[in-house]
Scaffold this motif. Structure first.
Motif, PDB file in Angstrom:
ATOM      1  N   ILE A 136      10.776  -3.785   0.299  1.00 51.33           N
ATOM      2  CA  ILE A 136       9.821  -2.460   0.228  1.00 51.33           C
ATOM      3  C   ILE A 136       8.734  -2.662   0.884  1.00 51.33           C
ATOM      4  CG2 ILE A 136      10.947  -1.946  -1.930  1.00 51.33           C
ATOM      5  CD1 ILE A 136       8.417  -2.342  -3.150  1.00 51.33           C
ATOM      6  N   GLY A 137       8.708  -3.611   1.716  1.00 53.66           N
ATOM      7  CA  GLY A 137       7.504  -3.741   2.823  1.00 53.66           C
ATOM      8  C   GLY A 137       6.367  -4.214   2.389  1.00 53.66           C
ATOM      9  N   CYS A 138       6.317  -5.014   1.172  1.00 50.07           N
ATOM     10  CA  CYS A 138       5.110  -5.679   0.555  1.00 50.07           C
ATOM     11  C   CYS A 138       4.769  -6.756   1.391  1.00 50.07           C
ATOM     12  CB  CYS A 138       5.318  -6.021  -0.790  1.00 50.07           C
ATOM     13  SG  CYS A 138       5.246  -4.706  -2.001  1.00 50.07           S
ATOM     14  N   ALA A 161       8.837   8.780  -3.019  1.00 49.64           N
ATOM     15  CA  ALA A 161       9.732   7.958  -2.348  1.00 49.64           C
ATOM     16  C   ALA A 161       9.254   6.424  -2.585  1.00 49.64           C
ATOM     17  CB  ALA A 161      10.004   8.020  -0.696  1.00 49.64           C
ATOM     18  N   TYR A 162       8.121   6.021  -2.295  1.00 46.96           N
ATOM     19  CA  TYR A 162       7.750   4.806  -2.872  1.00 46.96           C
ATOM     20  C   TYR A 162       7.902   4.454  -4.252  1.00 46.96           C
ATOM     21  CZ  TYR A 162       4.900   0.244  -1.986  1.00 46.96           C
ATOM     22  OH  TYR A 162       4.757  -0.845  -1.961  1.00 46.96           O
ATOM     23  N   PHE A 163       7.339   5.222  -5.019  1.00 43.79           N
ATOM     24  CA  PHE A 163       7.591   5.140  -6.628  1.00 43.79           C
ATOM     25  C   PHE A 163       8.960   4.892  -6.643  1.00 43.79           C
ATOM     26  CE2 PHE A 163       7.837   7.399 -10.932  1.00 43.79           C
ATOM     27  CZ  PHE A 163       7.661   6.293 -11.585  1.00 43.79           C
ATOM     28  N   THR A 164      10.065   5.482  -6.203  1.00 47.10           N
ATOM     29  CA  THR A 164      11.477   5.096  -6.414  1.00 47.10           C
ATOM     30  C   THR A 164      11.760   3.940  -6.004  1.00 47.10           C
ATOM     31  OG1 THR A 164      12.258   7.279  -6.052  1.00 47.10           O
ATOM     32  CG2 THR A 164      13.707   5.517  -5.723  1.00 47.10           C
ATOM     33  N   GLN A 165      11.259   3.372  -4.939  1.00 49.08           N
ATOM     34  CA  GLN A 165      11.219   1.864  -4.194  1.00 49.08           C
ATOM     35  C   GLN A 165      10.492   0.951  -5.199  1.00 49.08           C
ATOM     36  OE1 GLN A 165       9.502   2.451  -0.180  1.00 49.08           O
ATOM     37  NE2 GLN A 165      11.619   1.561   0.616  1.00 49.08           N
ATOM     38  N   THR A 188       0.895  -1.255  -0.118  1.00 43.08           N
ATOM     39  CA  THR A 188      -0.041   0.048   0.138  1.00 43.08           C
ATOM     40  C   THR A 188       0.710   1.362   0.193  1.00 43.08           C
ATOM     41  OG1 THR A 188      -0.226  -0.225   2.560  1.00 43.08           O
ATOM     42  CG2 THR A 188      -2.011  -1.430   1.295  1.00 43.08           C
ATOM     43  N   TYR A 189       0.491   2.295  -0.752  1.00 40.90           N
ATOM     44  CA  TYR A 189       1.057   3.461  -0.695  1.00 40.90           C
ATOM     45  C   TYR A 189       0.263   4.771  -0.644  1.00 40.90           C
ATOM     46  CZ  TYR A 189      -0.570   3.602  -5.447  1.00 40.90           C
ATOM     47  OH  TYR A 189      -1.345   3.675  -6.689  1.00 40.90           O
ATOM     48  N   GLN A 190       0.890   5.715  -0.127  1.00 43.80           N
ATOM     49  CA  GLN A 190       0.210   7.038   0.122  1.00 43.80           C
ATOM     50  C   GLN A 190       0.163   7.575  -1.268  1.00 43.80           C
ATOM     51  OE1 GLN A 190      -1.046   8.283   3.129  1.00 43.80           O
ATOM     52  NE2 GLN A 190      -0.592   6.448   3.952  1.00 43.80           N
ATOM     53  N   GLN A 191      -1.264   8.420  -1.456  1.00 41.29           N
ATOM     54  CA  GLN A 191      -1.311   9.167  -2.744  1.00 41.29           C
ATOM     55  C   GLN A 191      -1.216  10.695  -2.363  1.00 41.29           C
ATOM     56  OE1 GLN A 191      -4.295   7.378  -5.498  1.00 41.29           O
ATOM     57  NE2 GLN A 191      -5.249   6.709  -3.629  1.00 41.29           N
ATOM     58  N   VAL A 192      -0.609  11.269  -3.340  1.00 44.21           N
ATOM     59  CA  VAL A 192      -0.346  12.888  -3.125  1.00 44.21           C
ATOM     60  C   VAL A 192      -1.212  13.313  -4.440  1.00 44.21           C
ATOM     61  CG1 VAL A 192       1.669  12.496  -1.803  1.00 44.21           C
ATOM     62  CG2 VAL A 192       1.908  12.740  -4.348  1.00 44.21           C
ATOM     63  N   PRO A 193      -1.145  14.813  -4.278  1.00 40.74           N
ATOM     64  CA  PRO A 193      -1.691  15.367  -5.539  1.00 40.74           C
ATOM     65  C   PRO A 193      -0.680  15.370  -6.716  1.00 40.74           C
ATOM     66  CG  PRO A 193      -2.228  16.750  -3.483  1.00 40.74           C
ATOM     67  CD  PRO A 193      -1.268  15.829  -3.104  1.00 40.74           C
ATOM     68  N   ASP A 217      11.038  14.969 -12.909  1.00 35.24           N
ATOM     69  CA  ASP A 217      10.519  14.782 -11.827  1.00 35.24           C
ATOM     70  C   ASP A 217       9.204  14.085 -12.126  1.00 35.24           C
ATOM     71  OD1 ASP A 217       9.342  14.779  -9.428  1.00 35.24           O
ATOM     72  OD2 ASP A 217       8.795  17.060  -9.366  1.00 35.24           O
ATOM     73  N   LEU A 218       9.279  12.741 -12.489  1.00 34.78           N
ATOM     74  CA  LEU A 218       8.124  11.830 -12.737  1.00 34.78           C
ATOM     75  C   LEU A 218       7.246  11.535 -11.811  1.00 34.78           C
ATOM     76  CD1 LEU A 218       7.181  10.230 -15.652  1.00 34.78           C
ATOM     77  CD2 LEU A 218       8.515   8.435 -14.754  1.00 34.78           C
ATOM     78  N   GLN A 219       6.166  11.464 -12.072  1.00 39.27           N
ATOM     79  CA  GLN A 219       5.014  10.642 -11.080  1.00 39.27           C
ATOM     80  C   GLN A 219       4.004   9.866 -11.850  1.00 39.27           C
ATOM     81  OE1 GLN A 219       2.800  14.291  -9.946  1.00 39.27           O
ATOM     82  NE2 GLN A 219       3.940  14.699  -7.983  1.00 39.27           N
ATOM     83  N   LEU A 220       3.833   8.740 -11.121  1.00 38.86           N
ATOM     84  CA  LEU A 220       3.001   7.629 -11.521  1.00 38.86           C
ATOM     85  C   LEU A 220       1.783   7.727 -11.088  1.00 38.86           C
ATOM     86  CD1 LEU A 220       3.061   5.105 -13.328  1.00 38.86           C
ATOM     87  CD2 LEU A 220       3.568   3.905 -11.319  1.00 38.86           C
ATOM     88  N   ALA A 221       0.588   7.801 -11.704  1.00 36.66           N
ATOM     89  CA  ALA A 221      -0.625   7.625 -11.421  1.00 36.66           C
ATOM     90  C   ALA A 221      -1.315   6.334 -11.457  1.00 36.66           C
ATOM     91  CB  ALA A 221      -1.488   8.580 -12.324  1.00 36.66           C
ATOM     92  N   THR A 222      -1.127   5.559 -12.449  1.00 41.41           N
ATOM     93  CA  THR A 222      -1.604   4.161 -12.392  1.00 41.41           C
ATOM     94  C   THR A 222      -0.896   3.371 -13.480  1.00 41.41           C
ATOM     95  OG1 THR A 222      -2.976   4.654 -14.481  1.00 41.41           O
ATOM     96  CG2 THR A 222      -4.325   4.869 -12.311  1.00 41.41           C
TER      97      THR A 222
END
Length: 484
Positions: A385-387, A314-318, A190-195, A242-247
């Motif tokens: 990574i905590g899964c 940070a989780y995206f990097t992991q 599970t991961y936190q979502q940010v804007p 500065d890449l962000q992943l949505a889905t």
């Protein structure tokens, strides 16, 4: 051309009937009822066990009563895969088949020749009035493709046969006497979502056109894994922007090499053009790497709708590092059999959406210890990574017996029938023989079948001429089964 005009007509008739019925693994209710009704209409003893496997018994033909009883075995479920641009509902539609020269194919979906041709061959023999054979116990198992639960939960009590012919091998000149065991590794994080970035540019990236295929039989061929390729692309972009992943949604079935992956990402608006150039340049790199294997590999990037939220950075990097590090493909080659994969792993499914990161993979090996080794490598990567990791559905391999009596007889018959010797060996795929052998107290077993290409992918096809030869040889075997 109608399939029912092909030879042998009875086999193709039953294959056509079978393929008119949706029969995904764990959704076999309709095909189970079809097989039951078929046996009952023939007036043959028909039984369904508690999990849905069907047994149909047919007495020996006159003069064959003193021959050994033979178990003919195939599984009724099929892998449901389709191309992304093929409109098709596997829950309601039958397979749309066509003849292409010496091959039968399906329009944009899997064909179901694995293992529908074997099922149809058994049905043709059960219905025949002009075929000599000993007493037959026809075993139709369920759920081979997603866990072999039919074989594992089979009721062995009604079976008396000491010879088992499995009809699930996919090269007509091969006799299989061993196979790999398997284990599923499923992970969840599970991961936190940010804007999403204010003023950012969203893109939809699609990787498609890969061959995919059977994660056991085809793993040695070096085909592209859409999940690993998408991760390479995103990892490269993440290093520069500065890449962000949505889905992200890649792959589908646990035992199929993933052919497609789709991701929605966001980059700063000022980097929009540079990001697009990087993706196209890296796509060209991948196409060059795979040009001799994956001629139809396509990587598309189009502007998308800006998502409300994305994965926490940070989780995206992991996640990127974990998917990059997790082993995929051939893990170890067999030291005992030439060109036989001993152990492998296939990252079959990656899903990232709404705060949940999920992967599914399947590890295979002919040796239990290396199956556990590769499964632990996959497990450890995602635990780092905590899964949460669960490993289920383990099933044993089938240890080859080169001194098998039925093997020796069939090799002699094969040489008489075809005037050459077949290849004999083990395969890096899961057959039910290992499980059934233990449950049925060690029957003498072999596996063979017609030539099938592209199993577990929409490119699946079966060679018409090989089906005729396979069926003729099967009838020849039944005529020559030894006495009790």
């Amino acid at each position: 051309m109608e399939l029912t005009t092909l030879a042998p007509q009875s086999l193709w008739h039953y294959f056509s009937q079978l393929n008119a019925i949706p029969r995904a693994s764990r959704k076999e209710e309709k095909v189970i009822a079809f097989i039951e009704a078929f046996g009952q209409q023939l007036g043959l003893e028909t039984k369904k066990d508690a999990v849905g496997n069907v047994l149909i018994k047919k007495p020996a033909t006159p003069g064959m009563e003193n021959r050994q009883t033979v178990i003919l075995q195939s599984h009724v479920d099929m892998v449901h895969q389709k191309n992304g641009d093929t409109p098709f509902d596997f829950d309601t539609q039958g397979i749309d088949m066509y003849v292409d020269g010496d091959w039968v194919r399906a329009h944009g979906t899997t064909l179901g020749a694995d293992n529908g041709i074997g099922v149809a061959a058994i049905m043709a023999i059960l219905a025949a009035t002009d075929v000599q054979h000993p007493a037959i116990e026809a075993m139709f198992t369920i759920d081979e493709e997603t866990g072999m639960t039919g074989a594992m939960q089979l009721d062995p009590a009604p079976y008396t046969g000491k010879i088992l012919l499995n009809l699930d091998t996919e090269e007509e000149d091969e006799i299989t006497i061993g196979c790999a065991g398997g284990l599923d590794t499923n992970t969840e994080g599970t991961y936190q979502q940010v804007p999403a970035l204010a003023g950012g540019a969203a893109f939809d990236i699609t990787i498609k056109g890969l061959l995919g295929g059977h994660s056991g039989m085809d793993i040695i061929r070096g085909r592209g894994n859409a999940n690993k390729l998408m991760n390479r692309l995103l990892y490269r972009a993440h290093q520069s922007f500065d890449l962000q992943l949505a889905t992200l949604d890649g792959g589908s079935l646990r035992n199929a090499i993933p052919r497609e992956s789709r991701a929605t990402v966001v980059v700063p608006g000022a980097d929009k053009a540079a990001f697009g150039e990087l993706v196209l340049a890296f796509a060209a790199t991948l196409k060059e790497e795979y040009k001799t294997i994956e001629a139809d590999l396509t990587i598309d990037i189009v502007p998308g709708n800006t998502p409300a939220s994305v994965m926490e950075p940070a989780y995206f990097t992991q996640v990127l590092r974990a998917i990059y590090a997790v082993p995929n493909g051939v893990f170890r080659m067999s030291p005992d059999f030439a060109r036989l994969v001993e152990a492998s792993t296939n990252l079959a499914k990656v899903s990232i959406k709404d705060g949940l990161f999920i992967t599914q993979s399947l590890q295979r090996s002919n040796v239990d210890s290396t199956k556990e080794d590769v499964a632990l490598a996959v497990k450890s990567t995602f635990e780092n990574i905590g899964c949460e990791v669960t490993q289920t559905g383990g099933y044993p391999g089938w240890k080859p017996n080169p001194d098998s009596a039925i093997l020796k007889q069939i090799l002699s018959l094969y040489n008489d029938h075809f005037d050459h010797q077949p290849k004999v060996g083990a395969i890096h795929a899961g057959l039910e023989c290992g499980i059934l052998g233990a449950l049925l107290n060690g029957p003498d077993m072999i596996s063979f079948g017609p030539t099938i290409r592209g199993a577990h992918s929409p490119k699946e096809c079966v060679q018409i001429s090989s089906v005729e030869r396979f069926y003729g040889f099967l009838l020849h075997i039944l005529r020559e089964i030894p006495g009790k």
